[in-house]
Scaffold this motif. Structure first.
Motif, short mmCIF file in Angstrom:
data_model
loop_
_atom_site.label_atom_id
_atom_site.label_comp_id
_atom_site.label_asym_id
_atom_site.label_seq_id
_atom_site.Cartn_x
_atom_site.Cartn_y
_atom_site.Cartn_z
N ALA A 159 47.87 -29.32 -101.85
CA ALA A 159 46.71 -28.43 -101.37
C ALA A 159 45.91 -27.91 -102.16
N PHE A 160 44.44 -27.91 -101.92
CA PHE A 160 43.54 -27.23 -102.90
C PHE A 160 43.33 -26.00 -102.13
N PHE A 181 39.47 -20.28 -104.12
CA PHE A 181 38.19 -20.65 -103.22
C PHE A 181 37.79 -20.17 -102.15
N ALA A 182 38.55 -19.45 -101.21
CA ALA A 182 38.21 -18.76 -100.26
C ALA A 182 37.31 -17.39 -100.47
N LEU A 183 37.82 -16.69 -101.60
CA LEU A 183 37.30 -15.56 -101.97
C LEU A 183 35.97 -16.00 -102.67
N VAL A 205 37.63 -30.02 -103.27
CA VAL A 205 36.75 -29.37 -102.32
C VAL A 205 36.47 -30.13 -101.18
N CYS A 206 36.43 -31.55 -101.29
CA CYS A 206 35.72 -32.18 -100.38
C CYS A 206 36.75 -32.66 -99.24
N SER A 207 38.12 -32.76 -99.80
CA SER A 207 39.15 -32.90 -98.72
C SER A 207 40.32 -31.85 -98.60
N ASP A 208 40.09 -30.70 -99.34
CA ASP A 208 41.18 -29.73 -99.09
C ASP A 208 42.34 -30.17 -99.83
N GLU A 209 42.55 -31.19 -100.71
CA GLU A 209 43.68 -31.52 -101.45
C GLU A 209 43.11 -32.12 -102.69
N HIS A 210 43.96 -32.17 -103.71
CA HIS A 210 43.71 -32.62 -105.18
C HIS A 210 43.92 -34.04 -104.96
#
Length: 283
Positions: free
Chosen positions: A83-84, A145-147, A123-128
């Motif tokens: 998970a990213f 990344f959320a912050l 970033v594009c798929s919410d996973e690496h």
């Protein structure tokens, strides 16, 4: 190869954490080192903080980085499918990003040194989409990344800065595609060395003499060449007086001839570095 797959990471060129020793960590996994950043990390400032921010605004960016992570040589920072949640900035050391094909073969998609970002692929798929493997004992700053997204909503200069960083990755991949599709073995190796020299110089190190953190086999994998071809090409460049080699140590003797040998990919790589540097200087 997708743009996300080939993405690089931002590393920070700061001094290593002196109180950490190799015995503190297990060799099979990376380790979090919780640490509140009470001072401005100069590398963080150069990478994520535009020059025109006030001290208070800079402090807000600095405040979202609350931990560093130590990654032992050969260990992974993250793997494909994870998970990213965060971007990473390399503080010390060097990483390679790798895509593992279904049949088990690995494809190196990038090398990331201090001052480079990591994990933009998520970033594009919410996973690496790739593995990030340390080529030597390394440390990274963790940027949730959320912050960072919340900060971008309040500070447009930061948002623009991140957009330019992502744009730089598009330029990098375009150069890589050109290299793999059109360049000879000698041009690929020359362009690779010139790109490394440019990146080293931009980070305050010597752009003339430096040590390779990756093996020649890894370089060949990245460039689409066999190990023997990389070794033969380096020997040829050495005999011609363009570079000097001793193990992993590289010394550029004639940078003009090396740049000429690497055209036109060198220009694309240089543009990518220019995007990165002007992002820091102009915003």
């Amino acid at each position: 190869m997708t743009l996300a797959t080939a993405s690089s990471t931002v590393a920070f060129n700061t001094a290593p954490i002196s109180h950490l020793t190799a015995s503190t960590f297990t060799p099979s996994r990376s380790t979090f080192v919780p640490r509140l950043i009470r001072h401005f990390d100069t590398s963080l400032h150069a990478t994520f903080i535009p020059a025109n921010l006030t001290t208070a605004q800079s402090a807000r960016v600095n405040a979202i980085v609350c931990s560093t992570r130590f990654v032992k040589r050969g260990a992974t920072l993250y793997r494909a499918g994870d998970a990213f949640t965060s971007l990473y900035a390399v503080r010390t050391g060097c990483f390679k990003t790798v895509v593992v094909h279904r049949h088990g073969d690995e494809q190196v998609t990038g090398f990331h040194m201090a001052g480079d970002p990591l994990a933009l692929d998520g970033v594009c798929s919410d996973e690496h989409n790739c593995d990030a493997v340390a080529l030597e004992d390394s440390t990274v700053c963790v940027v949730p990344f959320a912050l960072l997204e919340n900060l971008c909503q309040d500070m447009k200069a930061i948002q623009h800065h991140i957009h330019r960083m992502m744009s730089g990755e598009i330029v990098r991949e375009a150069g890589l595609m050109m290299m793999l599709g059109t360049m000879t073995a000698e041009q690929r190796v020359a362009a690779f060395l010139m790109n490394l020299a440019t990146r080293m110089k931009a980070r305050g190190y010597s752009g003339v003499e430096f040590n390779l953190r990756m093996t020649r086999e890894e370089i060949g994998n990245y460039l689409g060449l066999k190990l023997e071809t990389v070794s033969r090409t380096l020997s040829k460049l050495q005999k011609e007086g363009v570079v000097g080699t001793s193990g992993k140590q590289i010394r550029i003797i004639d940078d003009e001839r090396l740049a000429s040998a690497g055209c036109p990919v060198t220009d694309a790589c240089s543009r990518r570095e220019h995007v990165s540097q002007t992002t820091q200087a102009d915003l």
